[in-house]
Design a protein around this motif. Structure first.
Motif, PDB file in Angstrom:
ATOM      1  N   GLN A 113       0.846  -1.189   0.000  1.00  0.00           N
ATOM      2  CA  GLN A 113       0.000   0.000   0.000  1.00  0.00           C
ATOM      3  C   GLN A 113       0.883   1.242   0.000  1.00  0.00           C
ATOM      4  N   VAL A 114       0.725   2.068  -1.034  1.00  0.00           N
ATOM      5  CA  VAL A 114       1.534   3.280  -1.179  1.00  0.00           C
ATOM      6  C   VAL A 114       0.714   4.474  -0.711  1.00  0.00           C
ATOM      7  N   LEU A 115       1.295   5.271   0.176  1.00  0.00           N
ATOM      8  CA  LEU A 115       0.631   6.467   0.675  1.00  0.00           C
ATOM      9  C   LEU A 115       1.298   7.699   0.096  1.00  0.00           C
ATOM     10  N   LYS A 116       0.487   8.585  -0.485  1.00  0.00           N
ATOM     11  CA  LYS A 116       0.994   9.840  -1.037  1.00  0.00           C
ATOM     12  C   LYS A 116       0.308  10.987  -0.301  1.00  0.00           C
ATOM     13  N   PRO A 117       1.081  11.904   0.263  1.00  0.00           N
ATOM     14  CA  PRO A 117       0.461  13.032   0.959  1.00  0.00           C
ATOM     15  C   PRO A 117      -0.207  13.992  -0.028  1.00  0.00           C
ATOM     16  N   PHE A 118      -1.275  14.611   0.428  1.00  0.00           N
ATOM     17  CA  PHE A 118      -1.979  15.584  -0.397  1.00  0.00           C
ATOM     18  C   PHE A 118      -1.439  16.975  -0.082  1.00  0.00           C
ATOM     19  N   VAL A 119      -1.223  17.782  -1.135  1.00  0.00           N
ATOM     20  CA  VAL A 119      -0.711  19.139  -0.972  1.00  0.00           C
ATOM     21  C   VAL A 119      -1.664  20.088  -1.685  1.00  0.00           C
ATOM     22  N   GLY A 120      -2.034  21.146  -1.003  1.00  0.00           N
ATOM     23  CA  GLY A 120      -2.918  22.145  -1.608  1.00  0.00           C
ATOM     24  C   GLY A 120      -4.282  22.159  -0.941  1.00  0.00           C
ATOM     25  N   GLU A 121      -5.188  22.958  -1.519  1.00  0.00           N
ATOM     26  CA  GLU A 121      -6.537  23.075  -0.972  1.00  0.00           C
ATOM     27  C   GLU A 121      -7.483  22.144  -1.708  1.00  0.00           C
ATOM     28  N   HIS A 122      -8.366  21.503  -0.925  1.00  0.00           N
ATOM     29  CA  HIS A 122      -9.337  20.591  -1.513  1.00  0.00           C
ATOM     30  C   HIS A 122     -10.523  20.476  -0.567  1.00  0.00           C
ATOM     31  N   GLU A 123     -11.690  20.177  -1.125  1.00  0.00           N
ATOM     32  CA  GLU A 123     -12.893  20.085  -0.298  1.00  0.00           C
ATOM     33  C   GLU A 123     -12.929  18.830   0.581  1.00  0.00           C
ATOM     34  N   TYR A 124     -12.230  17.758   0.168  1.00  0.00           N
ATOM     35  CA  TYR A 124     -12.275  16.503   0.914  1.00  0.00           C
ATOM     36  C   TYR A 124     -10.920  16.151   1.535  1.00  0.00           C
ATOM     37  N   PHE A 125      -9.866  16.233   0.751  1.00  0.00           N
ATOM     38  CA  PHE A 125      -8.543  15.826   1.226  1.00  0.00           C
ATOM     39  C   PHE A 125      -7.886  16.949   2.014  1.00  0.00           C
ATOM     40  N   GLN A 126      -7.216  16.559   3.110  1.00  0.00           N
ATOM     41  CA  GLN A 126      -6.551  17.533   3.976  1.00  0.00           C
ATOM     42  C   GLN A 126      -5.073  17.640   3.606  1.00  0.00           C
ATOM     43  N   GLU A 127      -4.574  18.851   3.620  1.00  0.00           N
ATOM     44  CA  GLU A 127      -3.172  19.060   3.265  1.00  0.00           C
ATOM     45  C   GLU A 127      -2.257  18.398   4.285  1.00  0.00           C
ATOM     46  N   GLY A 128      -1.241  17.670   3.761  1.00  0.00           N
ATOM     47  CA  GLY A 128      -0.266  17.004   4.627  1.00  0.00           C
ATOM     48  C   GLY A 128      -0.648  15.596   5.019  1.00  0.00           C
ATOM     49  N   LYS A 129      -1.920  15.222   4.919  1.00  0.00           N
ATOM     50  CA  LYS A 129      -2.357  13.879   5.277  1.00  0.00           C
ATOM     51  C   LYS A 129      -2.139  12.952   4.074  1.00  0.00           C
ATOM     52  N   SER A 130      -1.691  11.724   4.350  1.00  0.00           N
ATOM     53  CA  SER A 130      -1.398  10.769   3.279  1.00  0.00           C
ATOM     54  C   SER A 130      -2.606   9.896   2.971  1.00  0.00           C
ATOM     55  N   TYR A 131      -2.779   9.610   1.683  1.00  0.00           N
ATOM     56  CA  TYR A 131      -3.882   8.774   1.210  1.00  0.00           C
ATOM     57  C   TYR A 131      -3.346   7.757   0.212  1.00  0.00           C
ATOM     58  N   THR A 132      -4.105   6.678   0.031  1.00  0.00           N
ATOM     59  CA  THR A 132      -3.712   5.651  -0.949  1.00  0.00           C
ATOM     60  C   THR A 132      -4.276   6.022  -2.321  1.00  0.00           C
ATOM     61  N   TYR A 133      -3.759   5.336  -3.348  1.00  0.00           N
ATOM     62  CA  TYR A 133      -4.286   5.543  -4.702  1.00  0.00           C
ATOM     63  C   TYR A 133      -5.781   5.220  -4.744  1.00  0.00           C
ATOM     64  N   ARG A 134      -6.177   4.169  -4.012  1.00  0.00           N
ATOM     65  CA  ARG A 134      -7.576   3.742  -4.000  1.00  0.00           C
ATOM     66  C   ARG A 134      -8.466   4.818  -3.385  1.00  0.00           C
ATOM     67  N   GLN A 135      -8.008   5.481  -2.322  1.00  0.00           N
ATOM     68  CA  GLN A 135      -8.806   6.535  -1.697  1.00  0.00           C
ATOM     69  C   GLN A 135      -9.003   7.713  -2.649  1.00  0.00           C
ATOM     70  N   TYR A 136      -7.935   8.069  -3.382  1.00  0.00           N
ATOM     71  CA  TYR A 136      -8.061   9.137  -4.374  1.00  0.00           C
ATOM     72  C   TYR A 136      -9.060   8.732  -5.466  1.00  0.00           C
ATOM     73  N   THR A 137      -8.948   7.497  -5.932  1.00  0.00           N
ATOM     74  CA  THR A 137      -9.835   7.001  -6.993  1.00  0.00           C
ATOM     75  C   THR A 137     -11.285   6.961  -6.532  1.00  0.00           C
ATOM     76  N   ASP A 138     -11.507   6.414  -5.342  1.00  0.00           N
ATOM     77  CA  ASP A 138     -12.879   6.304  -4.827  1.00  0.00           C
ATOM     78  C   ASP A 138     -13.536   7.679  -4.703  1.00  0.00           C
ATOM     79  N   TRP A 139     -12.776   8.678  -4.275  1.00  0.00           N
ATOM     80  CA  TRP A 139     -13.354  10.015  -4.162  1.00  0.00           C
ATOM     81  C   TRP A 139     -13.769  10.531  -5.534  1.00  0.00           C
ATOM     82  N   THR A 140     -12.912  10.343  -6.552  1.00  0.00           N
ATOM     83  CA  THR A 140     -13.259  10.851  -7.885  1.00  0.00           C
ATOM     84  C   THR A 140     -14.479  10.135  -8.444  1.00  0.00           C
ATOM     85  N   VAL A 141     -14.613   8.848  -8.145  1.00  0.00           N
ATOM     86  CA  VAL A 141     -15.772   8.087  -8.648  1.00  0.00           C
ATOM     87  C   VAL A 141     -17.053   8.528  -7.947  1.00  0.00           C
TER      88      VAL A 141
END
Length: 138
Positions: free
Chosen positions: A8-36
């Motif tokens: 499981q690869v975790l990539k931190p999120f950088v920038g402003e977003h309505e769901y993802f918090q800056e500095g917190k790491s998420y998996t590819y699947r979490q990013y994909t599920d949100w977009t879907v």
């Protein structure tokens, strides 16, 4: 360091977003599920997000855009290089007096080579004829 398959690869999120918090790491699947589920722009496939984030240390909101809306820095640089190359080729073709479009320029080049080849064949046949005629009439 070897990588474990299916790790499981975790990539931190950088920038402003309505769901993802800056500095917190998420998996590819979490990013994909949100977009879907919640993206207004449309879904992005898992493999697409994985490919975009594979060599990057973090994720931004731009990486979560669908294919038709996404323009990475690599694509921008690649397009600029293609434009520069096209301009360079245009300058070269103008320098040699060939202002035809590429398809016409190829046709022009073939026509020139055909005429050069025809002239060479004509010279060779004249030379051959002259040599044979000279031997017979000497």
């Amino acid at each position: 360091m070897t990588r474990i398959k299916n790790e499981q690869v975790l990539k931190p999120f950088v920038g402003e977003h309505e769901y993802f918090q800056e500095g917190k790491s998420y998996t590819y699947r979490q990013y994909t599920d949100w977009t879907v589920q919640k993206s207004a722009n449309g879904p992005v496939k898992y493999d697409t997000i994985k490919g975009r984030l594979n060599n990057r240390p973090y994720c931004t909101a731009e990486e979560l855009l669908p294919i038709h809306m996404f323009q990475s820095q690599e694509l921008k640089v690649k397009r600029k290089m293609e434009i520069a190359k096209r301009r360079k080729n245009d300058k070269r073709s103008r320098f040699h007096g060939n202002k035809l479009p590429q398809a016409d320029s190829l046709l022009y080049e073939q026509t020139v080579w055909n005429s050069v080849f025809s002239q060479a064949m004509l010279r060779a046949s004249i030379t051959t004829f002259t040599c044979h005629w000279g031997k017979d009439n000497a």
